[in-house]
Write an enzyme that holds these catalytic residues in place. Sequence first.
Site, mmCIF file in Angstrom:
data_model
loop_
_atom_site.group_PDB
_atom_site.id
_atom_site.type_symbol
_atom_site.label_atom_id
_atom_site.label_comp_id
_atom_site.label_asym_id
_atom_site.label_seq_id
_atom_site.Cartn_x
_atom_site.Cartn_y
_atom_site.Cartn_z
ATOM 1 N N THR A 110 -8.848 1.829 -0.258
ATOM 2 C CA THR A 110 -7.607 1.696 0.517
ATOM 3 C C THR A 110 -7.292 0.226 0.767
ATOM 4 O OG1 THR A 110 -8.862 1.914 2.583
ATOM 5 C CG2 THR A 110 -7.854 3.920 1.700
ATOM 6 N N ALA A 111 -7.929 -0.664 0.015
ATOM 7 C CA ALA A 111 -7.765 -2.098 0.247
ATOM 8 C C ALA A 111 -6.739 -2.688 -0.712
ATOM 9 C CB ALA A 111 -9.114 -2.804 0.124
ATOM 10 N N ARG A 112 -7.160 -3.032 -1.916
ATOM 11 C CA ARG A 112 -6.269 -3.600 -2.918
ATOM 12 C C ARG A 112 -6.681 -3.096 -4.304
ATOM 13 N NH1 ARG A 112 -3.147 -4.334 0.498
ATOM 14 N NH2 ARG A 112 -2.259 -6.290 1.288
ATOM 15 N N ASP A 128 -5.714 4.730 -2.814
ATOM 16 C CA ASP A 128 -4.408 4.483 -2.193
ATOM 17 C C ASP A 128 -3.764 3.224 -2.759
ATOM 18 O OD1 ASP A 128 -2.326 5.041 -0.280
ATOM 19 O OD2 ASP A 128 -3.089 3.386 0.935
ATOM 20 N N GLU A 182 1.543 -1.792 -8.946
ATOM 21 C CA GLU A 182 2.276 -1.126 -7.868
ATOM 22 C C GLU A 182 3.689 -1.683 -7.792
ATOM 23 O OE1 GLU A 182 0.230 -1.471 -4.160
ATOM 24 O OE2 GLU A 182 -1.584 -0.482 -4.882
ATOM 25 N N HIS A 235 -0.133 4.027 -1.806
ATOM 26 C CA HIS A 235 -0.319 2.852 -0.935
ATOM 27 C C HIS A 235 0.369 3.040 0.412
ATOM 28 C CE1 HIS A 235 -1.417 -1.675 -1.169
ATOM 29 N NE2 HIS A 235 -1.577 -1.203 0.057
ATOM 30 N N ILE A 236 -0.086 4.050 1.151
ATOM 31 C CA ILE A 236 0.525 4.383 2.446
ATOM 32 C C ILE A 236 -0.487 4.315 3.584
ATOM 33 C CG2 ILE A 236 2.396 5.754 1.475
ATOM 34 C CD1 ILE A 236 0.704 8.288 2.088
ATOM 35 N N GLY A 237 -1.498 3.468 3.420
ATOM 36 C CA GLY A 237 -2.557 3.407 4.424
ATOM 37 C C GLY A 237 -2.071 3.150 5.831
ATOM 38 N N SER A 238 -1.064 2.303 5.991
ATOM 39 C CA SER A 238 -0.579 1.956 7.338
ATOM 40 C C SER A 238 0.682 2.710 7.718
ATOM 41 C CB SER A 238 -0.316 0.448 7.417
ATOM 42 O OG SER A 238 0.658 0.047 6.462
#
Length: 319
Positions: free
Chosen positions: A237-239, A263, A268, A286-289
Amino acid sequence: MTRKRLWITRRLSDATLKRAARDYDVVINHQDTPGTAEELIAASAEFDAIIPCHSEHFCADVVARFSDRLRIVANHSVGVDHCDLPALKERGIAITNTPDVLSDATAELAMLLMLGAARHAVAGDRIVRTGAWDSWSPAFMVGKQVTGARLGIIGMGRVGRAFAAKARGFDMDIHYYNRTELAPDLAQGATYHGSVESLLSIADFLSLHCPATAETTNLMNQERFALLPQGAVIVNTARGALVDETALLDALTQDHLAAAGLDCFQVEPGGNPAFATHDNIFMLPHIGSATRQTRDAMGFRALDNLDAFFAGKTPGDLL
Protein backbone atom coordinates in the site's frame (compact mmCIF):
# COMPACT_ATOMS: atom_id res chain seq x y z
CA MET A 1 -4.55 43.08 2.33
CA THR A 2 -4.43 41.30 -1.03
CA ARG A 3 -5.12 37.61 -0.65
CA LYS A 4 -2.53 35.13 -1.87
CA ARG A 5 -3.39 33.32 -5.09
CA LEU A 6 -3.66 29.55 -4.77
CA TRP A 7 -4.05 26.88 -7.45
CA ILE A 8 -5.57 23.58 -6.35
CA THR A 9 -4.73 21.07 -9.07
CA ARG A 10 -7.39 18.40 -8.29
CA ARG A 11 -10.91 18.15 -6.87
CA LEU A 12 -10.26 18.01 -3.13
CA SER A 13 -12.90 17.49 -0.44
CA ASP A 14 -15.76 19.99 -0.21
CA ALA A 15 -14.67 21.10 3.24
CA THR A 16 -11.14 21.75 1.99
CA LEU A 17 -12.31 23.77 -1.01
CA LYS A 18 -14.69 25.82 1.12
CA ARG A 19 -11.93 26.74 3.57
CA ALA A 20 -9.50 27.51 0.75
CA ALA A 21 -12.01 29.83 -0.92
CA ARG A 22 -12.54 31.63 2.38
CA ASP A 23 -8.87 32.41 2.92
CA TYR A 24 -7.27 32.58 -0.54
CA ASP A 25 -7.88 33.79 -4.06
CA VAL A 26 -8.27 30.23 -5.21
CA VAL A 27 -8.54 28.58 -8.62
CA ILE A 28 -9.68 24.96 -8.62
CA ASN A 29 -9.25 22.45 -11.41
CA HIS A 30 -12.85 21.23 -11.43
CA GLN A 31 -12.10 18.99 -14.42
CA ASP A 32 -10.03 16.96 -11.93
CA THR A 33 -7.37 15.95 -14.44
CA PRO A 34 -3.64 15.77 -13.63
CA GLY A 35 -1.78 19.03 -14.05
CA THR A 36 0.60 18.90 -17.01
CA ALA A 37 4.15 20.21 -17.07
CA GLU A 38 3.08 23.23 -19.10
CA GLU A 39 0.23 23.96 -16.68
CA LEU A 40 2.60 23.81 -13.73
CA ILE A 41 5.03 26.17 -15.44
CA ALA A 42 2.24 28.63 -16.31
CA ALA A 43 0.86 28.43 -12.77
CA SER A 44 4.23 29.37 -11.31
CA ALA A 45 3.82 32.83 -12.86
CA GLU A 46 0.19 33.26 -11.79
CA PHE A 47 0.05 31.86 -8.27
CA ASP A 48 1.84 32.28 -4.95
CA ALA A 49 1.07 28.70 -3.90
CA ILE A 50 0.03 25.35 -5.35
CA ILE A 51 -1.68 22.45 -3.61
CA PRO A 52 -0.90 19.48 -5.89
CA CYS A 53 -1.47 15.76 -5.54
CA HIS A 54 0.79 12.85 -6.37
CA SER A 55 -0.43 13.15 -9.97
CA GLU A 56 1.54 16.34 -10.64
CA HIS A 57 5.25 15.90 -11.36
CA PHE A 58 7.70 18.59 -10.29
CA CYS A 59 10.76 17.26 -12.09
CA ALA A 60 13.95 19.27 -12.37
CA ASP A 61 13.47 20.45 -15.96
CA VAL A 62 9.95 21.68 -15.15
CA VAL A 63 11.06 23.47 -11.97
CA ALA A 64 13.91 25.12 -13.89
CA ARG A 65 11.30 26.90 -16.01
CA PHE A 66 9.28 28.20 -13.04
CA SER A 67 8.64 31.87 -12.45
CA ASP A 68 9.98 33.46 -9.29
CA ARG A 69 6.43 34.17 -8.08
CA LEU A 70 5.66 30.67 -6.78
CA ARG A 71 6.72 30.39 -3.15
CA ILE A 72 5.31 27.14 -1.78
CA VAL A 73 4.14 23.71 -2.97
CA ALA A 74 1.88 22.30 -0.25
CA ASN A 75 1.41 18.67 -1.27
CA HIS A 76 -1.88 16.88 -0.65
CA SER A 77 0.03 13.65 0.01
CA VAL A 78 2.57 12.09 2.31
CA GLY A 79 4.82 10.75 -0.42
CA VAL A 80 6.83 13.33 -2.32
CA ASP A 81 8.57 11.13 -4.89
CA HIS A 82 6.74 13.19 -7.55
CA CYS A 83 8.78 16.22 -6.47
CA ASP A 84 12.44 16.90 -7.17
CA LEU A 85 13.12 18.32 -3.72
CA PRO A 86 16.63 19.65 -4.42
CA ALA A 87 15.40 21.45 -7.55
CA LEU A 88 12.51 23.08 -5.70
CA LYS A 89 14.68 24.09 -2.76
CA GLU A 90 17.30 25.54 -5.10
CA ARG A 91 14.58 27.82 -6.47
CA GLY A 92 13.69 28.85 -2.92
CA ILE A 93 10.29 27.13 -3.07
CA ALA A 94 9.06 25.63 0.20
CA ILE A 95 7.69 22.07 0.08
CA THR A 96 5.32 20.46 2.58
CA ASN A 97 3.35 17.23 2.82
CA THR A 98 0.51 15.78 4.92
CA PRO A 99 1.84 13.08 7.28
CA ASP A 100 0.02 11.47 10.22
CA VAL A 101 -3.56 12.03 9.10
CA LEU A 102 -3.80 9.15 6.61
CA SER A 103 -2.01 6.47 8.62
CA ASP A 104 -5.08 4.69 9.95
CA ALA A 105 -6.98 4.76 6.65
CA THR A 106 -4.02 3.30 4.77
CA ALA A 107 -3.43 0.69 7.48
CA GLU A 108 -7.09 -0.32 7.25
CA LEU A 109 -6.71 -0.89 3.53
CA ALA A 110 -3.54 -2.92 4.06
CA MET A 111 -5.52 -5.15 6.40
CA LEU A 112 -8.27 -5.51 3.82
CA LEU A 113 -5.73 -6.47 1.15
CA MET A 114 -3.96 -8.92 3.44
CA LEU A 115 -7.18 -10.69 4.40
CA GLY A 116 -8.60 -10.61 0.88
CA ALA A 117 -5.43 -12.02 -0.65
CA ALA A 118 -5.11 -14.71 2.01
CA ARG A 119 -8.75 -15.88 1.77
CA HIS A 120 -9.36 -15.90 -2.01
CA ALA A 121 -11.53 -12.77 -2.10
CA VAL A 122 -11.21 -12.27 -5.87
CA ALA A 123 -12.12 -15.83 -6.85
CA GLY A 124 -14.80 -16.13 -4.17
CA ASP A 125 -16.57 -12.96 -5.23
CA ARG A 126 -16.44 -13.96 -8.91
CA ILE A 127 -17.80 -17.45 -8.24
CA VAL A 128 -20.79 -16.17 -6.28
CA ARG A 129 -21.40 -13.12 -8.48
CA THR A 130 -21.47 -15.14 -11.72
CA GLY A 131 -23.67 -17.91 -10.36
CA ALA A 132 -20.87 -20.48 -10.62
CA TRP A 133 -21.12 -21.54 -6.97
CA ASP A 134 -22.74 -24.95 -7.37
CA SER A 135 -20.85 -27.20 -4.95
CA TRP A 136 -18.98 -27.28 -1.66
CA SER A 137 -16.41 -29.56 -0.01
CA PRO A 138 -13.88 -29.31 2.84
CA ALA A 139 -11.21 -28.75 0.18
CA PHE A 140 -13.08 -25.82 -1.42
CA MET A 141 -11.15 -22.51 -1.50
CA VAL A 142 -8.90 -23.24 1.47
CA GLY A 143 -6.84 -20.14 2.22
CA LYS A 144 -4.05 -18.99 4.49
CA GLN A 145 -4.85 -18.10 8.10
CA VAL A 146 -3.83 -14.66 9.33
CA THR A 147 -4.38 -15.16 13.05
CA GLY A 148 -1.15 -16.05 14.83
CA ALA A 149 0.97 -15.80 11.68
CA ARG A 150 4.30 -14.00 11.46
CA LEU A 151 3.97 -10.57 9.89
CA GLY A 152 6.98 -8.78 8.42
CA ILE A 153 6.75 -5.01 7.97
CA ILE A 154 9.27 -3.06 5.91
CA GLY A 155 9.12 0.54 7.06
CA MET A 156 7.89 1.17 10.62
CA GLY A 157 6.93 4.79 10.19
CA ARG A 158 3.49 6.10 11.00
CA VAL A 159 1.59 3.82 8.60
CA GLY A 160 3.69 0.77 9.41
CA ARG A 161 3.06 1.23 13.13
CA ALA A 162 -0.67 1.79 12.55
CA PHE A 163 -0.80 -1.45 10.56
CA ALA A 164 1.12 -3.28 13.28
CA ALA A 165 -1.39 -2.05 15.87
CA LYS A 166 -4.27 -3.48 13.84
CA ALA A 167 -2.42 -6.74 13.18
CA ARG A 168 -2.03 -7.26 16.94
CA GLY A 169 -5.81 -7.68 17.01
CA PHE A 170 -5.23 -10.84 14.98
CA ASP A 171 -2.56 -12.02 17.43
CA MET A 172 0.09 -11.78 14.71
CA ASP A 173 3.76 -12.15 15.62
CA ILE A 174 5.12 -8.83 14.36
CA HIS A 175 8.63 -8.39 12.97
CA TYR A 176 10.01 -5.34 11.18
CA TYR A 177 12.87 -3.83 9.25
CA ASN A 178 13.50 -0.10 9.52
CA ARG A 179 16.47 2.15 8.87
CA THR A 180 16.80 2.45 12.65
CA GLU A 181 15.49 0.34 15.48
CA LEU A 182 12.46 1.83 17.20
CA ALA A 183 12.32 2.78 20.85
CA PRO A 184 10.42 0.19 22.91
CA ASP A 185 7.37 2.42 23.33
CA LEU A 186 7.01 2.63 19.53
CA ALA A 187 7.96 -0.97 18.74
CA GLN A 188 5.33 -2.31 21.16
CA GLY A 189 7.04 -5.69 21.32
CA ALA A 190 7.72 -6.07 17.59
CA THR A 191 10.98 -7.84 16.76
CA TYR A 192 13.61 -5.76 14.94
CA HIS A 193 15.66 -7.13 12.05
CA GLY A 194 18.85 -5.43 10.97
CA SER A 195 18.42 -6.37 7.31
CA VAL A 196 15.62 -6.87 4.83
CA GLU A 197 16.95 -10.36 4.13
CA SER A 198 16.68 -11.41 7.75
CA LEU A 199 13.08 -10.20 7.90
CA LEU A 200 12.02 -11.92 4.69
CA SER A 201 13.17 -15.31 5.86
CA ILE A 202 10.51 -15.45 8.60
CA ALA A 203 7.61 -13.48 7.04
CA ASP A 204 4.46 -15.52 6.43
CA PHE A 205 2.94 -12.18 5.47
CA LEU A 206 4.94 -9.19 4.25
CA SER A 207 3.63 -5.62 4.14
CA LEU A 208 5.50 -2.71 2.53
CA HIS A 209 5.29 0.73 4.15
CA CYS A 210 8.47 2.51 3.07
CA PRO A 211 8.85 5.48 0.70
CA ALA A 212 9.90 5.16 -2.92
CA THR A 213 13.49 6.33 -3.30
CA ALA A 214 16.43 5.45 -5.52
CA GLU A 215 17.47 2.93 -2.86
CA THR A 216 14.04 1.25 -2.55
CA THR A 217 13.10 1.03 -6.24
CA ASN A 218 12.51 -2.69 -7.00
CA LEU A 219 13.16 -3.43 -3.34
CA MET A 220 11.24 -6.66 -3.84
CA ASN A 221 13.00 -8.36 -6.75
CA GLN A 222 13.49 -11.96 -7.84
CA GLU A 223 16.21 -12.66 -5.27
CA ARG A 224 14.21 -11.23 -2.37
CA PHE A 225 10.95 -12.94 -3.30
CA ALA A 226 12.89 -16.20 -3.20
CA LEU A 227 13.83 -15.51 0.44
CA LEU A 228 10.21 -15.48 1.60
CA PRO A 229 8.80 -18.73 3.01
CA GLN A 230 6.88 -20.94 0.60
CA GLY A 231 3.25 -19.75 0.50
CA ALA A 232 3.89 -16.24 1.79
CA VAL A 233 1.56 -13.32 1.01
CA ILE A 234 2.81 -9.83 0.08
CA VAL A 235 0.88 -6.57 0.56
CA ASN A 236 1.85 -3.21 -0.93
CA THR A 237 0.00 0.00 0.00
CA ALA A 238 3.08 2.22 -0.27
CA ARG A 239 4.40 2.81 -3.79
CA GLY A 240 4.39 0.68 -6.93
CA ALA A 241 8.09 1.34 -7.53
CA LEU A 242 8.95 -0.88 -4.56
CA VAL A 243 8.01 -4.08 -6.42
CA ASP A 244 9.53 -5.62 -9.54
CA GLU A 245 6.21 -6.67 -11.07
CA THR A 246 7.73 -9.26 -13.42
CA ALA A 247 9.45 -10.91 -10.47
CA LEU A 248 6.19 -10.83 -8.50
CA LEU A 249 4.33 -12.59 -11.30
CA ASP A 250 7.07 -15.22 -11.54
CA ALA A 251 6.91 -15.89 -7.79
CA LEU A 252 3.11 -16.27 -7.98
CA THR A 253 3.01 -18.48 -11.08
CA GLN A 254 5.71 -20.72 -9.65
CA ASP A 255 3.61 -21.07 -6.47
CA HIS A 256 6.36 -19.70 -4.28
CA LEU A 257 4.00 -16.91 -3.18
CA ALA A 258 0.41 -17.78 -2.33
CA ALA A 259 -1.07 -14.37 -3.08
CA ALA A 260 -0.57 -10.62 -3.28
CA GLY A 261 -2.66 -7.63 -2.19
CA LEU A 262 -1.82 -4.47 -4.12
CA ASP A 263 -3.06 -0.88 -3.90
CA CYS A 264 -0.27 0.64 -6.00
CA PHE A 265 1.52 -0.18 -9.21
CA GLN A 266 4.46 0.86 -11.32
CA VAL A 267 2.10 2.45 -13.84
CA GLU A 268 -0.69 4.61 -12.42
CA PRO A 269 -3.43 5.01 -13.33
CA GLY A 270 -3.96 1.75 -15.14
CA GLY A 271 -1.99 -0.82 -13.18
CA ASN A 272 -0.50 -3.92 -14.77
CA PRO A 273 -2.79 -5.72 -17.28
CA ALA A 274 -0.83 -8.93 -16.76
CA PHE A 275 -2.20 -9.13 -13.21
CA ALA A 276 -5.83 -9.32 -14.35
CA THR A 277 -5.87 -13.05 -15.05
CA HIS A 278 -4.52 -13.97 -11.63
CA ASP A 279 -7.24 -14.54 -9.04
CA ASN A 280 -4.61 -14.65 -6.31
CA ILE A 281 -3.82 -10.96 -6.83
CA PHE A 282 -6.32 -8.80 -4.94
CA MET A 283 -6.08 -5.27 -6.39
CA LEU A 284 -7.43 -1.82 -5.57
CA PRO A 285 -6.81 1.46 -7.47
CA HIS A 286 -4.50 3.31 -5.04
CA ILE A 287 -7.22 4.29 -2.56
CA GLY A 288 -5.38 3.78 0.71
CA SER A 289 -6.30 7.21 2.10
CA ALA A 290 -9.72 7.42 0.44
CA THR A 291 -12.07 7.99 3.35
CA ARG A 292 -14.06 11.19 3.86
CA GLN A 293 -12.47 11.83 7.24
CA THR A 294 -8.95 11.39 5.90
CA ARG A 295 -9.49 13.45 2.75
CA ASP A 296 -10.75 16.37 4.89
CA ALA A 297 -7.79 15.97 7.23
CA MET A 298 -5.28 15.91 4.36
CA GLY A 299 -6.75 19.02 2.79
CA PHE A 300 -6.80 20.89 6.09
CA ARG A 301 -3.22 19.85 6.81
CA ALA A 302 -2.10 21.29 3.46
CA LEU A 303 -3.96 24.53 4.21
CA ASP A 304 -2.47 24.67 7.73
CA ASN A 305 0.96 24.57 6.11
CA LEU A 306 0.04 27.39 3.74
CA ASP A 307 -1.42 29.49 6.55
CA ALA A 308 1.74 29.12 8.62
CA PHE A 309 4.02 29.91 5.67
CA PHE A 310 2.21 33.08 4.67
CA ALA A 311 2.04 34.17 8.32
CA GLY A 312 5.84 34.10 8.39
CA LYS A 313 6.03 30.92 10.46
CA THR A 314 7.67 27.59 9.70
CA PRO A 315 5.06 25.13 8.40
CA GLY A 316 4.70 22.08 10.59
CA ASP A 317 5.36 19.73 7.69
CA LEU A 318 8.17 21.60 5.96
CA LEU A 319 10.46 19.17 4.15
